[in-house]
Scaffold this motif. Structure first.
Motif, mmCIF file in Angstrom:
data_model
loop_
_atom_site.group_PDB
_atom_site.id
_atom_site.type_symbol
_atom_site.label_atom_id
_atom_site.label_comp_id
_atom_site.label_asym_id
_atom_site.label_seq_id
_atom_site.Cartn_x
_atom_site.Cartn_y
_atom_site.Cartn_z
ATOM 1 N N GLY A 261 2.464 -92.084 6.881
ATOM 2 C CA GLY A 261 1.234 -91.988 7.644
ATOM 3 C C GLY A 261 1.192 -90.926 8.721
ATOM 4 O O GLY A 261 0.144 -90.707 9.318
ATOM 5 N N LEU A 262 2.305 -90.252 9.001
ATOM 6 C CA LEU A 262 2.279 -89.203 10.016
ATOM 7 C C LEU A 262 1.506 -87.994 9.504
ATOM 8 O O LEU A 262 1.624 -87.610 8.347
ATOM 9 C CB LEU A 262 3.696 -88.758 10.385
ATOM 10 N N ASP A 263 0.745 -87.364 10.401
ATOM 11 C CA ASP A 263 0.073 -86.108 10.059
ATOM 12 C C ASP A 263 1.009 -84.923 10.238
ATOM 13 O O ASP A 263 0.982 -83.980 9.453
ATOM 14 C CB ASP A 263 -1.160 -85.887 10.933
ATOM 15 N N ALA A 264 1.845 -84.972 11.312
ATOM 16 C CA ALA A 264 2.698 -83.823 11.601
ATOM 17 C C ALA A 264 3.900 -84.235 12.438
ATOM 18 O O ALA A 264 3.833 -85.178 13.219
ATOM 19 C CB ALA A 264 1.916 -82.749 12.345
ATOM 20 N N VAL A 265 4.991 -83.473 12.262
ATOM 21 C CA VAL A 265 6.193 -83.603 13.080
ATOM 22 C C VAL A 265 6.522 -82.197 13.578
ATOM 23 O O VAL A 265 6.752 -81.289 12.779
ATOM 24 C CB VAL A 265 7.389 -84.172 12.280
ATOM 25 N N GLU A 266 6.498 -82.022 14.898
ATOM 26 C CA GLU A 266 6.759 -80.733 15.514
ATOM 27 C C GLU A 266 7.720 -80.923 16.683
ATOM 28 O O GLU A 266 7.895 -82.042 17.156
ATOM 29 C CB GLU A 266 5.462 -80.115 16.032
ATOM 30 N N THR A 267 8.318 -79.848 17.167
ATOM 31 C CA THR A 267 9.092 -79.959 18.397
ATOM 32 C C THR A 267 8.109 -80.029 19.560
ATOM 33 O O THR A 267 6.922 -79.755 19.391
ATOM 34 C CB THR A 267 10.046 -78.765 18.606
ATOM 35 N N ASP A 268 8.620 -80.378 20.733
ATOM 36 C CA ASP A 268 7.721 -80.451 21.881
ATOM 37 C C ASP A 268 7.518 -79.091 22.531
ATOM 38 O O ASP A 268 6.794 -78.978 23.507
ATOM 39 C CB ASP A 268 8.215 -81.471 22.905
ATOM 40 N N ALA A 269 8.109 -78.039 21.995
ATOM 41 C CA ALA A 269 7.964 -76.683 22.534
ATOM 42 C C ALA A 269 6.992 -75.911 21.664
ATOM 43 O O ALA A 269 7.385 -75.118 20.816
ATOM 44 C CB ALA A 269 9.314 -75.978 22.580
ATOM 45 N N THR A 270 5.697 -76.157 21.844
ATOM 46 C CA THR A 270 4.697 -75.452 21.039
ATOM 47 C C THR A 270 3.921 -74.489 21.907
ATOM 48 O O THR A 270 3.705 -74.716 23.093
ATOM 49 C CB THR A 270 3.714 -76.423 20.355
ATOM 50 N N LEU A 271 3.510 -73.425 21.310
ATOM 51 C CA LEU A 271 2.691 -72.426 21.968
ATOM 52 C C LEU A 271 1.261 -72.689 21.547
ATOM 53 O O LEU A 271 0.948 -72.693 20.358
ATOM 54 C CB LEU A 271 3.131 -71.029 21.521
ATOM 55 N N ASP A 272 0.381 -72.913 22.512
ATOM 56 C CA ASP A 272 -1.011 -73.176 22.185
ATOM 57 C C ASP A 272 -1.710 -71.852 21.936
ATOM 58 O O ASP A 272 -1.900 -71.055 22.846
ATOM 59 C CB ASP A 272 -1.695 -73.935 23.318
ATOM 60 N N ALA A 273 -2.060 -71.643 20.683
ATOM 61 C CA ALA A 273 -2.752 -70.410 20.309
ATOM 62 C C ALA A 273 -4.054 -70.786 19.626
ATOM 63 O O ALA A 273 -4.266 -70.523 18.460
ATOM 64 C CB ALA A 273 -1.869 -69.571 19.398
ATOM 65 N N GLY A 274 -4.907 -71.466 20.364
ATOM 66 C CA GLY A 274 -6.155 -71.929 19.778
ATOM 67 C C GLY A 274 -5.871 -73.024 18.773
ATOM 68 O O GLY A 274 -5.208 -73.995 19.087
ATOM 69 N N ASP A 275 -6.335 -72.847 17.558
ATOM 70 C CA ASP A 275 -6.109 -73.832 16.514
ATOM 71 C C ASP A 275 -4.772 -73.656 15.819
ATOM 72 O O ASP A 275 -4.401 -74.457 14.981
ATOM 73 C CB ASP A 275 -7.220 -73.752 15.453
ATOM 74 N N ALA A 276 -4.036 -72.606 16.138
ATOM 75 C CA ALA A 276 -2.797 -72.316 15.424
ATOM 76 C C ALA A 276 -1.607 -72.401 16.371
ATOM 77 O O ALA A 276 -1.112 -71.409 16.868
ATOM 78 C CB ALA A 276 -2.866 -70.935 14.784
ATOM 79 N N GLY A 277 -1.160 -73.619 16.666
ATOM 80 C CA GLY A 277 0.032 -73.780 17.490
ATOM 81 C C GLY A 277 1.268 -73.622 16.630
ATOM 82 O O GLY A 277 1.286 -73.963 15.463
ATOM 83 N N GLU A 278 2.327 -73.075 17.186
ATOM 84 C CA GLU A 278 3.586 -72.923 16.458
ATOM 85 C C GLU A 278 4.716 -73.234 17.412
ATOM 86 O O GLU A 278 4.646 -72.915 18.591
ATOM 87 C CB GLU A 278 3.728 -71.505 15.915
#
Length: 98
Positions: A73-90
């Motif tokens: 049921g998870l949509d996503a698993v990411e690290t907590d160090a994301t760069l907010d680049a509008g709709d495209a965080g990485e």
């Protein structure tokens, strides 16, 4: 639906370091937050924070990252160090202090 697993999380999942922990952001999607928290704790981790937009920040041993990625049921698993680049965080590594 397939869970999105970011590239840095895939690296942690595929090559965990014994004795190290990982801080992850789990976008819950259809996942039950209590069930996710239970699994995280069973794997030696903890829910660090409940975030906006139906997400949890968790800290788990790197050896448990693969189990977390397999939660239903998870949509996503990411690290907590994301760069907010509008709709495209990485996920990014924080810059080294100079």
């Amino acid at each position: 639906m397939t869970t999105y697993v970011s590239r840095p999380v895939r690296a942690l999942r595929d090559r965990p370091t014994s004795g190290e922990s990982a801080t992850l952001v789990l976008r819950l999607g259809d996942a039950d937050p209590d069930a996710v928290g239970d699994v995280v704790e069973e794997r030696g981790g903890e829910v660090d924070a409940e975030l906006a937009f139906d997400a949890l920040r968790v800290v788990v041993p790197e050896e448990a990252v693969a189990d977390v990625c397999e939660l239903d049921g998870l949509d996503a698993v990411e690290t907590d160090a994301t760069l907010d680049a509008g709709d495209a965080g990485e996920d990014v590594e924080p810059p080294e202090e100079r």
